[in-house]
Design an enzyme around this catalytic site. Sequence first.
Site, PDB file in Angstrom:
ATOM      1  N   ARG A  48      11.205  24.289  47.047  1.00  0.00           N
ATOM      2  CA  ARG A  48      11.407  23.833  48.573  1.00  0.00           C
ATOM      3  C   ARG A  48      12.842  23.129  48.764  1.00  0.00           C
ATOM      4  O   ARG A  48      13.734  23.054  48.731  1.00  0.00           O
ATOM      5  CB  ARG A  48      10.696  23.822  49.058  1.00  0.00           C
ATOM      6  CG  ARG A  48       9.346  24.517  49.494  1.00  0.00           C
ATOM      7  CD  ARG A  48       8.911  25.012  48.243  1.00  0.00           C
ATOM      8  NE  ARG A  48       8.064  24.373  47.850  1.00  0.00           N
ATOM      9  CZ  ARG A  48       7.549  24.777  45.822  1.00  0.00           C
ATOM     10  NH1 ARG A  48       8.029  26.001  45.525  1.00  0.00           N
ATOM     11  NH2 ARG A  48       6.949  23.357  45.694  1.00  0.00           N
ATOM     12  N   CYS A  83       2.016  21.971  51.547  1.00  0.00           N
ATOM     13  CA  CYS A  83       3.396  21.163  50.878  1.00  0.00           C
ATOM     14  C   CYS A  83       4.789  21.022  52.122  1.00  0.00           C
ATOM     15  O   CYS A  83       4.697  21.627  53.447  1.00  0.00           O
ATOM     16  CB  CYS A  83       4.340  22.788  50.180  1.00  0.00           C
ATOM     17  SG  CYS A  83       5.411  22.335  49.484  1.00  0.00           S
ATOM     18  N   THR A  85       7.630  19.408  51.657  1.00  0.00           N
ATOM     19  CA  THR A  85       8.472  19.956  52.025  1.00  0.00           C
ATOM     20  C   THR A  85       9.305  21.625  52.861  1.00  0.00           C
ATOM     21  O   THR A  85      10.537  21.898  53.432  1.00  0.00           O
ATOM     22  CB  THR A  85       9.794  20.419  50.805  1.00  0.00           C
ATOM     23  OG1 THR A  85       9.050  18.669  50.092  1.00  0.00           O
ATOM     24  CG2 THR A  85      11.101  20.290  51.216  1.00  0.00           C
ATOM     25  N   THR A 125       9.920  13.213  49.405  1.00  0.00           N
ATOM     26  CA  THR A 125      10.994  14.590  48.130  1.00  0.00           C
ATOM     27  C   THR A 125      12.546  14.376  48.495  1.00  0.00           C
ATOM     28  O   THR A 125      12.497  14.449  49.637  1.00  0.00           O
ATOM     29  CB  THR A 125      11.134  15.800  48.479  1.00  0.00           C
ATOM     30  OG1 THR A 125      11.043  16.377  48.974  1.00  0.00           O
ATOM     31  CG2 THR A 125       9.393  16.837  47.404  1.00  0.00           C
ATOM     32  N   LYS A 165       3.859  17.066  39.475  1.00  0.00           N
ATOM     33  CA  LYS A 165       3.992  18.159  39.079  1.00  0.00           C
ATOM     34  C   LYS A 165       4.278  18.915  37.420  1.00  0.00           C
ATOM     35  O   LYS A 165       3.690  19.688  37.832  1.00  0.00           O
ATOM     36  CB  LYS A 165       5.365  18.938  39.533  1.00  0.00           C
ATOM     37  CG  LYS A 165       5.205  19.317  41.444  1.00  0.00           C
ATOM     38  CD  LYS A 165       6.428  19.059  41.840  1.00  0.00           C
ATOM     39  CE  LYS A 165       6.672  19.784  43.060  1.00  0.00           C
ATOM     40  NZ  LYS A 165       5.558  20.468  43.479  1.00  0.00           N
ATOM     41  N   CYS A 194       4.670  13.598  50.465  1.00  0.00           N
ATOM     42  CA  CYS A 194       4.839  15.036  49.502  1.00  0.00           C
ATOM     43  C   CYS A 194       3.261  14.913  49.260  1.00  0.00           C
ATOM     44  O   CYS A 194       1.995  14.037  49.040  1.00  0.00           O
ATOM     45  CB  CYS A 194       5.197  14.384  48.690  1.00  0.00           C
ATOM     46  SG  CYS A 194       5.050  15.623  47.415  1.00  0.00           S
TER      47      CYS A 194
END
Length: 245
Positions: A48, A83, A85, A125, A165, A194
């Site tokens: 994203r 999520c 974002t 992010t 991640k 986030c």
Amino acid sequence: MKKLGVIGGLGPMATAYFLQLLTQMSDAKSDQEHMEILLHSKPQIPDRTRFILGQSGENPLPQMVEIGVDLKSQGAEAIAIPCVTAHYFQKNLEDAIGIPILNAVEETVLCLKEAGISRAGILATDGTIESGLFQRAFAGEGISAMLPDRAGQQAVMQIIYQNVKAGQPVDSAAFWRVAEGLFGQGAQAVLLACTELSLVKRDFGLGEGFLDVMEVLARKAVLICGRLKGQYECLLRLREGQCPS
């Protein structure tokens, strides 16, 4: 109780923790009293942040819409996306899928308002920061947004992408440097905006002053699709240790 659909895999560990939060926040005395959840976890959905920043031409929206439509066809009555974002696409998703998409940004602002917060820091992010998701929502309620400096934002992205991640240990010292910098600017609370940063709270027990946006989303989902345990009515405790009224 309504059936909850979850568009997951953005990223996979955050999705797994979101399911844990839904379960532990639910006031259920047996298996049968928990909400019904329809999950489609697809980590292959394009990134994203890269798309929002123009670093990639791979639009994640069509795949999210496809999953959402499928969840709706299976009986989902509301959809959560763990999520933050991805909330950049919230309106387009809702229009295309045709059922409510729970909005973690709006719910977070409500939490801050209820707590009397007028200055909040944002850890997120680059995509979330650059899109102005929280800054616009804050401005509408008179809340000042505080952001990390360039080096601090780079450290946040490192923690999200190269640590969580990637399945690597979190650089907790870097996290605390950035967070304390925001508190030092006068932030009354710092958002973990986030879902990968939610895992930092899970693993390190950050204490007072932090509001976890994924917890906010999970609480809203439980309120709509189940029954909430009383201990989760307050998700933000200020640094003096008191739950704001």
